[in-house]
Design a protein around this motif. Sequence first.
Motif, mmCIF file in Angstrom:
data_model
loop_
_atom_site.group_PDB
_atom_site.id
_atom_site.type_symbol
_atom_site.label_atom_id
_atom_site.label_comp_id
_atom_site.label_asym_id
_atom_site.label_seq_id
_atom_site.Cartn_x
_atom_site.Cartn_y
_atom_site.Cartn_z
ATOM 1 N N ASP A 35 53.873 47.518 41.009
ATOM 2 C CA ASP A 35 53.900 47.647 39.549
ATOM 3 C C ASP A 35 53.057 48.818 39.053
ATOM 4 N N THR A 37 49.950 49.491 38.572
ATOM 5 C CA THR A 37 48.827 49.312 37.647
ATOM 6 C C THR A 37 47.693 50.249 38.040
ATOM 7 N N CYS A 41 46.848 47.551 41.867
ATOM 8 C CA CYS A 41 48.062 46.940 41.331
ATOM 9 C C CYS A 41 47.944 45.422 41.312
ATOM 10 N N ARG A 42 48.698 44.764 40.420
ATOM 11 C CA ARG A 42 48.631 43.307 40.264
ATOM 12 C C ARG A 42 49.265 42.581 41.443
ATOM 13 N N ASN A 43 50.240 43.222 42.118
ATOM 14 C CA ASN A 43 50.845 42.590 43.297
ATOM 15 C C ASN A 43 49.782 42.252 44.333
ATOM 16 N N CYS A 44 48.797 43.134 44.474
ATOM 17 C CA CYS A 44 47.738 42.911 45.463
ATOM 18 C C CYS A 44 46.661 41.964 44.932
ATOM 19 N N THR A 45 46.176 42.216 43.729
ATOM 20 C CA THR A 45 45.065 41.419 43.197
ATOM 21 C C THR A 45 45.467 39.975 42.949
ATOM 22 N N SER A 46 46.728 39.734 42.547
ATOM 23 C CA SER A 46 47.164 38.358 42.261
ATOM 24 C C SER A 46 47.337 37.532 43.522
ATOM 25 N N THR A 47 47.506 38.180 44.679
ATOM 26 C CA THR A 47 47.672 37.449 45.949
ATOM 27 C C THR A 47 46.436 37.532 46.831
ATOM 28 N N GLY A 48 45.358 38.077 46.289
ATOM 29 C CA GLY A 48 44.112 38.137 47.042
ATOM 30 C C GLY A 48 44.049 39.245 48.058
ATOM 31 N N CYS A 51 43.920 46.105 47.520
ATOM 32 C CA CYS A 51 44.802 47.215 47.167
ATOM 33 C C CYS A 51 44.161 48.509 47.659
#
Length: 542
Positions: A35, A37, A41-48, A51
């Motif tokens: 995405d 960001t 990115c949120r793909n990495c931070t939201s799944t722990g 990034c």
Amino acid sequence: MTFLVPLATKKRQRAFAKRSRTGCRTCRHRRIKCDETPGQCRNCTSTGRHCEGYDTARKQWAPDPATTTASRGPGAPRLPRLAAGVHSSLTSAERQGIHYFQHCTIPTLVGFYDSALWEKLSLQISHAEPAVCHASIALSAVHRGFPLGGPLQKEWYHFAFEQLERSFRLLMRRRASQDPQFTNVVLLCCVMFVALEFMVGEYENAFRHLQGGLQILKHGKRQTYRGTSPFVEQCLVDTFACLDIQCAYFGSGDRVLCEGPEDSGFHHDVEDPPLWRFKSVHEARQALEPSTGDVIQFCGLRVTAGYKESPMPRQLEILTRLDRYLDALTEFRHEYADRLSPKDIKGVKLLELEALGARASLQVIPYFNCDPALDQYTDDFELLLSLSEAVLRENWDIPRVSMDIGVIPPLYLVAKRSEDYDLRWRAIQLLQSCPHQEGPWDAALLARIAIEIIRIEAVVALERKGSVAAAQFRQKPPAFGGFVMMSDDRRHFRVPFLVGKVEKHWCFDLDDQQSGVKSMPVPGESAAGWHRVIPSHLRFVE
């Protein structure tokens, strides 16, 4: 003969998808859409996940190391090979377009000064970003399709329009992108759209694009304008700051990047104007822009009677600042005389011409009900003419279309404002002898408008001769905010003017020398088929 392969022996194939080159390293390794960001990115931070960030080389749009040298001589920018990057997927016509952009359009747009935006950034980003690539092809098609003094050829118009559509679609597809560098892509496309619209004479469209880009910068808060934003290239900010001044002059609104007194030159004390010591032409040019912007803002407020107090202190402050600037420019020229390139020497002369033109514009503006005696500025107009003649004489290769402002505005000022008709006709002849365009300033068109203004003066004087001496009725400095208007076909024009309190319209056609006052009702400035060209500022009072 076709052989059918049994289903059991068919190999499963993964659906083809282009690998993203703009996502973070982690998402690219996982082969998922990022995405983008800023930062992480949120793909990495939201799944722990950790990034790993973005490639620095991508953020700087570094061109392929294998480059070719343009045929512009020593010191020319090194251009990326067309077979690399975005260019590898272009059609033959598009590849010719990007080649023409690199070798012909960029040298034209650079104009009078070195430009990091055109000579470096536009090449790098068009090499990596499809939207910028197709915008540059569209711009080159318009540049190539305009024969000197003729209309845009149809085949080039259709090709340019097709490329513009592709650029718009690509931008819209990424409009929700969180890529911090996407702002640079949008702003560079915006500058190219503005340049294209200037070339075809669609000034209102150009200023609409420009207002959009200025609002993007303004939305980024003041750290963008002051050069502290990490995501906007400074050369883009500088370009928009310069175009912002032209936008204000041509009546498209107040300066966007000047939000308050703290951003204006008006806050300096008259007794203590700024002291400059320039080390380069670029520094000298940046130092002049706030003052020229203040002159345009001051003149615009005079037109609309926006001052509630005496404007004389502000007028005096700007004049003092321009005098200090001219002194600093002279010192710079003497100190660096042996180190200035021929282009730098030309730039210094143009900056001097611009500063003197701004000073003269400010001096002929009336305050309250008092009009300046224009005959006392004849020497100033003579100096502007002499400098303009020297620039044109020494630079026979002035580009046909340039985004830089050079000799046209001061020449138009003399052609319209001087009381010495010999000087006015000299200025008109110089405009006619250099049929080129500087941003929205079209030399040939402005020469014709200046001729029509002289005809208007003669007609008004003749009408009044029976009752009052003609000398008592003359053109006054900006007191009427009307605009010279142009028809869709760019052939028919009308000039609004006031005689006392009566508004009239003078119409002329570029195809012939017939002109005169239009007796039938004239549609308003916002009517379909008519477009603004330049402020009229023409009024005759007793």
